[in-house]
Design a protein around this motif. Structure first.
Motif, mmCIF file in Angstrom:
data_model
loop_
_atom_site.group_PDB
_atom_site.id
_atom_site.type_symbol
_atom_site.label_atom_id
_atom_site.label_comp_id
_atom_site.label_asym_id
_atom_site.label_seq_id
_atom_site.Cartn_x
_atom_site.Cartn_y
_atom_site.Cartn_z
ATOM 1 N N VAL A 1 0.796 -1.323 -0.019
ATOM 2 C CA VAL A 1 0.153 -0.100 -0.112
ATOM 3 C C VAL A 1 0.709 1.447 0.094
ATOM 4 O O VAL A 1 0.441 2.280 -0.730
ATOM 5 N N GLY A 2 2.082 1.335 0.479
ATOM 6 C CA GLY A 2 2.817 2.515 0.965
ATOM 7 C C GLY A 2 3.280 2.941 -0.669
ATOM 8 O O GLY A 2 3.732 2.170 -1.249
ATOM 9 N N GLY A 3 3.309 4.312 -0.670
ATOM 10 C CA GLY A 3 3.718 4.956 -1.820
ATOM 11 C C GLY A 3 2.906 5.157 -2.963
ATOM 12 O O GLY A 3 3.177 5.478 -4.023
ATOM 13 N N LYS A 4 1.502 4.649 -2.438
ATOM 14 C CA LYS A 4 0.654 4.694 -3.643
ATOM 15 C C LYS A 4 -0.760 5.724 -3.170
ATOM 16 O O LYS A 4 -0.675 6.061 -2.369
ATOM 17 N N PHE A 5 -1.336 6.046 -4.184
ATOM 18 C CA PHE A 5 -2.828 6.824 -4.205
ATOM 19 C C PHE A 5 -3.656 6.106 -4.375
ATOM 20 O O PHE A 5 -3.727 4.920 -5.436
ATOM 21 N N TYR A 6 -5.305 6.351 -3.813
ATOM 22 C CA TYR A 6 -6.273 5.468 -4.091
ATOM 23 C C TYR A 6 -7.495 6.518 -4.387
ATOM 24 O O TYR A 6 -7.373 7.584 -3.326
ATOM 25 N N PHE A 7 -8.135 6.262 -5.259
ATOM 26 C CA PHE A 7 -9.301 6.979 -5.435
ATOM 27 C C PHE A 7 -10.378 6.606 -4.466
ATOM 28 O O PHE A 7 -10.533 5.247 -4.016
ATOM 29 N N VAL A 8 -11.312 7.416 -3.892
ATOM 30 C CA VAL A 8 -12.131 7.173 -2.956
ATOM 31 C C VAL A 8 -13.639 7.736 -3.332
ATOM 32 O O VAL A 8 -13.775 8.766 -3.445
ATOM 33 N N SER A 9 -14.554 6.577 -3.461
ATOM 34 C CA SER A 9 -15.753 7.062 -3.807
ATOM 35 C C SER A 9 -16.871 5.997 -2.985
ATOM 36 O O SER A 9 -16.168 5.319 -2.300
ATOM 37 N N ASP A 10 -17.968 6.156 -3.260
ATOM 38 C CA ASP A 10 -18.916 4.881 -2.919
ATOM 39 C C ASP A 10 -19.978 4.730 -3.743
ATOM 40 O O ASP A 10 -19.798 4.874 -4.921
ATOM 41 N N ASP A 11 -21.134 4.470 -3.216
ATOM 42 C CA ASP A 11 -22.257 3.961 -4.032
ATOM 43 C C ASP A 11 -23.418 5.068 -4.536
ATOM 44 O O ASP A 11 -24.439 4.872 -4.935
ATOM 45 N N THR A 12 -22.844 6.219 -3.989
ATOM 46 C CA THR A 12 -23.736 7.453 -4.403
ATOM 47 C C THR A 12 -23.990 7.506 -6.227
ATOM 48 O O THR A 12 -22.989 7.281 -6.831
ATOM 49 N N PRO A 13 -25.170 7.862 -6.371
ATOM 50 C CA PRO A 13 -25.332 7.731 -7.867
ATOM 51 C C PRO A 13 -24.599 8.565 -8.721
ATOM 52 O O PRO A 13 -24.172 9.786 -8.185
ATOM 53 N N HIS A 14 -24.129 8.303 -9.931
ATOM 54 C CA HIS A 14 -23.517 9.039 -10.824
ATOM 55 C C HIS A 14 -24.502 10.227 -11.171
ATOM 56 O O HIS A 14 -25.580 9.768 -11.885
ATOM 57 N N ILE A 15 -24.174 11.488 -11.224
ATOM 58 C CA ILE A 15 -25.130 12.571 -11.195
ATOM 59 C C ILE A 15 -24.238 13.998 -11.249
ATOM 60 O O ILE A 15 -23.291 13.979 -11.035
ATOM 61 N N SER A 16 -24.811 14.630 -11.920
ATOM 62 C CA SER A 16 -24.382 16.192 -12.257
ATOM 63 C C SER A 16 -24.338 16.946 -10.838
ATOM 64 O O SER A 16 -25.134 16.417 -10.039
ATOM 65 N N TYR A 17 -23.585 17.886 -10.437
ATOM 66 C CA TYR A 17 -23.446 18.580 -9.308
ATOM 67 C C TYR A 17 -24.622 19.295 -8.999
ATOM 68 O O TYR A 17 -25.261 19.038 -7.932
ATOM 69 N N SER A 18 -25.317 19.910 -9.952
ATOM 70 C CA SER A 18 -26.572 20.555 -9.501
ATOM 71 C C SER A 18 -27.615 19.370 -9.380
ATOM 72 O O SER A 18 -28.723 19.826 -8.562
ATOM 73 N N ASP A 19 -27.785 18.712 -10.066
ATOM 74 C CA ASP A 19 -28.766 17.675 -9.894
ATOM 75 C C ASP A 19 -28.571 16.710 -8.581
ATOM 76 O O ASP A 19 -29.514 16.423 -7.925
ATOM 77 N N PHE A 20 -27.387 16.821 -7.977
ATOM 78 C CA PHE A 20 -27.072 16.071 -6.805
ATOM 79 C C PHE A 20 -27.457 17.247 -5.785
ATOM 80 O O PHE A 20 -27.979 16.579 -4.823
ATOM 81 N N ASN A 21 -27.259 18.487 -5.812
ATOM 82 C CA ASN A 21 -28.162 19.373 -5.037
ATOM 83 C C ASN A 21 -29.264 19.314 -4.735
ATOM 84 O O ASN A 21 -29.916 19.007 -3.746
ATOM 85 N N TYR A 22 -30.031 18.871 -6.042
ATOM 86 C CA TYR A 22 -31.407 18.794 -6.217
ATOM 87 C C TYR A 22 -32.024 17.434 -5.294
ATOM 88 O O TYR A 22 -32.999 17.613 -4.603
ATOM 89 N N ALA A 23 -31.080 16.434 -5.492
ATOM 90 C CA ALA A 23 -31.569 15.111 -4.788
ATOM 91 C C ALA A 23 -31.438 15.361 -3.315
ATOM 92 O O ALA A 23 -32.419 14.457 -2.773
ATOM 93 N N ILE A 24 -30.287 15.980 -2.832
ATOM 94 C CA ILE A 24 -30.260 16.227 -1.362
ATOM 95 C C ILE A 24 -31.422 17.167 -0.659
ATOM 96 O O ILE A 24 -32.097 16.904 0.158
#
Length: 376
Positions: free
Chosen positions: A254-277
């Motif tokens: 693991v050392g010396g590496k980078f990792y992307f961190v996401s989850d199961d939040t739907p793929h959505i535009s920023y504006s539509d995400f605000n609306y969903a919330i």
């Protein structure tokens, strides 16, 4: 997977959005941890009090100061075994002077890394951001990207450039010899846009919506899908990374590496995400952007030129710039498969839980927002 029993942890940005979430999770899940040190330029009493209520027998220590102060940072790291470096200046509108951002984001990180070497700190986890990847100025899309993909990117904003430089520094320090004969292990986590309770960006969007008659502004096209990540799940990823770096068998992988961190939040535009919330709170959203996207770029360019001409006399910051507009309108999503495979990261909170928690928090803030806006 190793526990963090006996670890002495330093958490920078301890009173920030992610920092306090991580500390709370540490206190709840790692009952035998040795000590948690809260490092922040301003340790808020209400945050400290809320943590004191759940700490049990775990020692909490406050270090209030600036990470640009090398002596202060070294003092905070003395006797520590693990550093979570979360603190940074987050600036998407170029409101902060570049030298200020560089001082905190890069020099502050260098101070911490050097302190780790001087004080025999075994593990260092750097909180990076998806913005070190882009999007680039052309708006080239990424859908379910990964750590090994190639992507042409010339980072423009001070925030993305300094976060990238600091990430590089952190990973370069992996394997540095320590005075006690051990070696420093480092890794970096790149979360997507982080949301959840206490997210100031969501609070700002809600306030704008209130001013606009409870209608949220559309600043991104529907097809510009991203995958935001819940703050609780980002905290989970940090704990998993720490456990891996402590485990002698996993440390080298693991050392010396980078990792992307996401989850199961739907793929959505920023504006539509605000609306969903915020739709459960009675908010609507504009059907389309106020002006066509190409014209919006022209407006941003003109704003930037006017601000540039005024710079010798007065610092004026446009509310939006071309880099931010590109970010809001570029499909840009990344998978957490590598973090799952190598760190053992699995999101703790479902999309339904994350959305409910965030909406409930915003519901509590809404009356306060309305009252403040009415006063003005």
């Amino acid at each position: 997977m190793s526990s963090l029993d006996g670890e002495v942890c330093v958490v920078t940005g301890a009173c920030g959005f992610l920092g306090k979430t991580l500390i709370k999770m540490l206190l709840e899940q790692e009952k035998n941890i040795g000590e948690v040190r809260l490092l922040d330029i301003n340790v808020k009493k209400e945050v400290l009090q809320s943590l004191q209520e759940i700490r049990g027998d775990i020692k909490l220590t406050v270090f209030e100061g600036d990470i640009r102060d090398a002596d202060f940072v070294r003092k905070a790291c003395r006797g520590a075994t693990l550093v979570f470096h979360i603190a940074s200046i987050i600036d998407v509108t170029e409101a902060v002077e570049p030298s200020e951002i560089y001082g905190v984001n890069v020099k502050g990180t260098e101070n911490l890394l050097e302190a780790c070497v001087q004080e025999n700190v075994a593990s260092f986890i750097y909180t990076s951001t998806v913005e070190v990847m882009g999007p680039n100025l052309k708006g080239d899309p990424v859908v379910n990207g990964h750590e090994d993909m190639a992507y042409r990117c010339a980072l423009k904003s001070s925030y993305s450039r300094t976060k990238k430089e600091a990430e590089v520094r952190a990973l370069e320090y992996h394997g540095e010899w320590l005075p006690d004969g051990g070696r420093l292990a480092t890794c970096a986590l790149r979360p997507m846009y982080i949301y959840g309770e206490d997210c100031r960006f969501l609070l700002g969007h809600m306030a704008d919506g209130v001013r606009n008659g409870d209608v949220l502004y559309r600043m991104s096209q529907r097809e510009a899908k991203v995958n935001p990540v819940y703050v609780g799940n980002v905290a989970v990823a940090h704990l998993q990374a720490a456990r891996c770096l402590k485990d002698p068998e996993r440390r080298a992988d693991v050392g010396g590496k980078f990792y992307f961190v996401s989850d199961d939040t739907p793929h959505i535009s920023y504006s539509d995400f605000n609306y969903a919330i915020m739709s459960p709170l009675g908010f609507g959203i504009q059907e389309r952007m106020m002006v066509p996207l190409p014209l919006f770029y022209v407006f941003c360019f003109l704003w930037e030129m006017v601000c540039l001409m005024l710079r010798p006399f007065r610092r004026v910051v446009p509310p939006i710039n071309r880099q931010l507009l590109t970010m809001l309108n570029t499909p840009f999503s990344f998978s957490y498969d590598k973090a799952k495979r190598e760190l053992g990261y699995t999101p703790k909170y479902t999309w339904q839980q994350a959305r409910s928690n965030t909406t409930q928090w915003l519901a509590q803030q809404l009356p306060i927002q309305r009252q403040e806006i009415w006063k003005k």
